[in-house]
Design an enzyme around this catalytic site. Structure first.
Site, mmCIF file in Angstrom:
data_model
loop_
_atom_site.group_PDB
_atom_site.id
_atom_site.type_symbol
_atom_site.label_atom_id
_atom_site.label_comp_id
_atom_site.label_asym_id
_atom_site.label_seq_id
_atom_site.Cartn_x
_atom_site.Cartn_y
_atom_site.Cartn_z
ATOM 1 N N SER A 274 0.824 -1.212 0.000
ATOM 2 C CA SER A 274 0.000 0.000 0.000
ATOM 3 C C SER A 274 0.861 1.267 0.000
ATOM 4 C CB SER A 274 -0.947 -0.074 1.204
ATOM 5 O OG SER A 274 -1.940 0.915 1.109
ATOM 6 N N ASP B 199 -9.595 -5.094 -5.172
ATOM 7 C CA ASP B 199 -9.004 -4.038 -4.330
ATOM 8 C C ASP B 199 -9.587 -2.683 -4.719
ATOM 9 O OD1 ASP B 199 -7.310 -2.274 -2.923
ATOM 10 O OD2 ASP B 199 -5.564 -3.573 -3.201
ATOM 11 N N HIS C 140 -7.678 -5.307 -0.731
ATOM 12 C CA HIS C 140 -6.492 -4.617 -0.219
ATOM 13 C C HIS C 140 -5.776 -5.327 0.929
ATOM 14 C CE1 HIS C 140 -4.181 -0.955 -0.527
ATOM 15 N NE2 HIS C 140 -4.214 -0.783 0.771
#
Ligand SMILES: *[C@@H]1O[C@H](CO)[C@@H](O)[C@H](O)[C@H]1NC(C)=O
Ligand SMILES: *[C@@H]1O[C@H](CO)[C@@H](O)[C@H](O)[C@H]1NC(C)=O
Length: 407
Positions: free
Chosen positions: A180, A350, A383
């Site tokens: 991320s 995601d 995610h």
């Protein structure tokens, strides 16, 4: 409620919304002014998360050029007791978390332990502002100035300090793996030619570069709200999303936006397929970690504009002061050297590192040497599956280690 809060707080977006909606509450409670606790070595991540699993662990510290004192943990030995015989790997967590991200699942499901068991010399980074990296040579987290940073500084100070430190300590070039925000800072640094001479390769999980096409409507609304009143938010300095206030915020948000609360995680990060939900409450004991509001505004700017650029002061004079030009200089992803080995893994579900935006990034990298770019799309991943998925060991970490071996 606890589940919803903790999962939501993982994402950039949810906090933007939480903050935006919770403005009144934050004013009333002053929760964000909580003083920082003194951390004793005995409480550290090595003691609480690594040695408890029977692994050797060392605590390290590095000071950035702008004075932040950051902690790293090292796992130099696998479970078998055999000393690492493979190169160092530096793991960089994302926003609202810290190195515990890589240690939270049982050892055979957590990347930190898996790499150690496979003979890698594992180093875990904790970025500025998180619990175990809250020191500074002249400031403390109760000062406004301590929180005057965005991911620009994570890319230009924290990342080089971590990489240089591991390189110095081990005398070897390092493999990097980020999740991320830990991918955005790396891509930004790479595009400027930073740290590459000390790295062997980089594995980017849920890569974040362009953020224009994120699929969540509440995310876009949050970014707009945040930018509309940036001056106010900057006054809040940091966001510590703990406790009853956070729970109350979530309730308010659900009401205000008319969201189905039982589904918040899906709304913001996408439908994570593979997280063991019975571990969520344990997770609450460790996370989430605070971040600078300036960092959130910077991310909101990216969602708004689709640009990858330095923080925009939204004022030509201030931009001139900081950058010598009236608009913030862009980070040009096409400048990442074509021969630098990259492993990009992204999820079909995601909502933060969404497939369309990842494809824009892949297009930026279209001249990359074919055998130096590995692309792994996991159709059913969202995610958080990349760090907490119970099958990420086979789906992501095995191919990642195969990539490390080749580079
Ligand atoms: C790495 O080593 C160099 C050369 O000895 C030194 O100047 C530098 O301060 C060290 N940096 C870190 C982060 O350890
Ligand atoms: C989920 O986690 C709990 C607690 O760690 C564990 O007891 C359980 O076996 C796990 N379930 C699965 C399907 O992995």
């Amino acid at each position: 409620m606890a589940n919803i809060v903790v999962i939501g707080l993982f994402s950039i977006v949810l906090l933007c919304i939480a903050a935006a909606q919770g403005r009144k509450t934050l004013h009333l409670t002053n929760e964000w002014l909580t003083s920082y606790p003194v951390i004793h070595d005995i409480d550290g991540i090595c003691k609480t998360m690594v040695e408890t699993q029977g692994y050797t662990c060392e605590e390290h510290k590095v000071i950035t050029e702008d004075g932040y004192i950051l902690s790293l943990q090292r796992l130099p030995v696998g479970r078998s007791g055999k000393k690492a015989d493979k190169p160092p790997v530096l793991l960089q967590h994302g926003i609202f978390s810290d190195a515990i991200t890589w240690l939270f699942n049982p050892p055979d499901e957590s990347l930190g332990f898996i790499l150690a068991d496979n003979g890698y010399d594992v180093w875990l980074a904790n970025t500025r502002g998180t619990k175990y990296s809250s020191g500074h040579t002249s400031l403390n987290p109760n000062d406004m100035a301590y929180w005057d940073w965005s991911w620009d500084e994570l890319a230009s100070y924290d990342l080089p300090a971590f990489v240089q430190y591991v390189y110095n300590q081990t005398g070897q070039r390092v493999h990097y793996a980020g999740h991320s925000l830990g991918t955005l800072t790396a891509l930004a640094a790479f595009s400027q030619g930073q740290v590459l001479n000390m790295l062997r390769s980089a594995a980017l999980l849920s890569p974040i570069a362009h953020m224009y096409q994120i699929t969540s409507l509440p995310t876009k609304l949050a970014a707009d709200t945040f930018i509309a009143d940036a001056v106010y938010w900057l006054g809040l300095r940091e966001l510590i999303p703990h406790g009853d206030v956070a729970a109350k915020l979530m309730e308010d948000i659900c009401d205000t936006l008319n969201l189905d609360c039982s589904n918040l995680m899906t709304l913001f990060t996408g439908p994570n397929c593979c997280i063991n939900s019975s571990r969520i409450d344990d997770f609450l004991d460790h996370e989430p970690q605070p971040t600078a509001t300036k960092n959130l505004i910077h991310l909101a700017q990216m969602i708004r504009t689709g640009n990858i650029a330095k923080y925009d002061y939204d004022d030509q004079e201030q931009n001139m002061q900081h950058y010598g030009q009236p608009v913030p200089p862009p980070y040009d992803m096409t400048e990442i050297p074509n021969e630098f080995p990259l492993f990009l893994s992204y999820g079909g579900q995601d909502m933060l590192s969404d497939v369309k935006d990842v494809q824009v990034l892949l297009n930026d990298l279209k001249d990359h040497d074919g055998n130096k770019l590995v692309e792994l799309l996991m159709e059913n991943y969202a995610h958080l599956d990349f760090v907490m998925g119970v099958n990420a060991n086979q789906m992501i970490y095995d191919p990642m280690m195969a990539f490390f071996k080749d580079n």
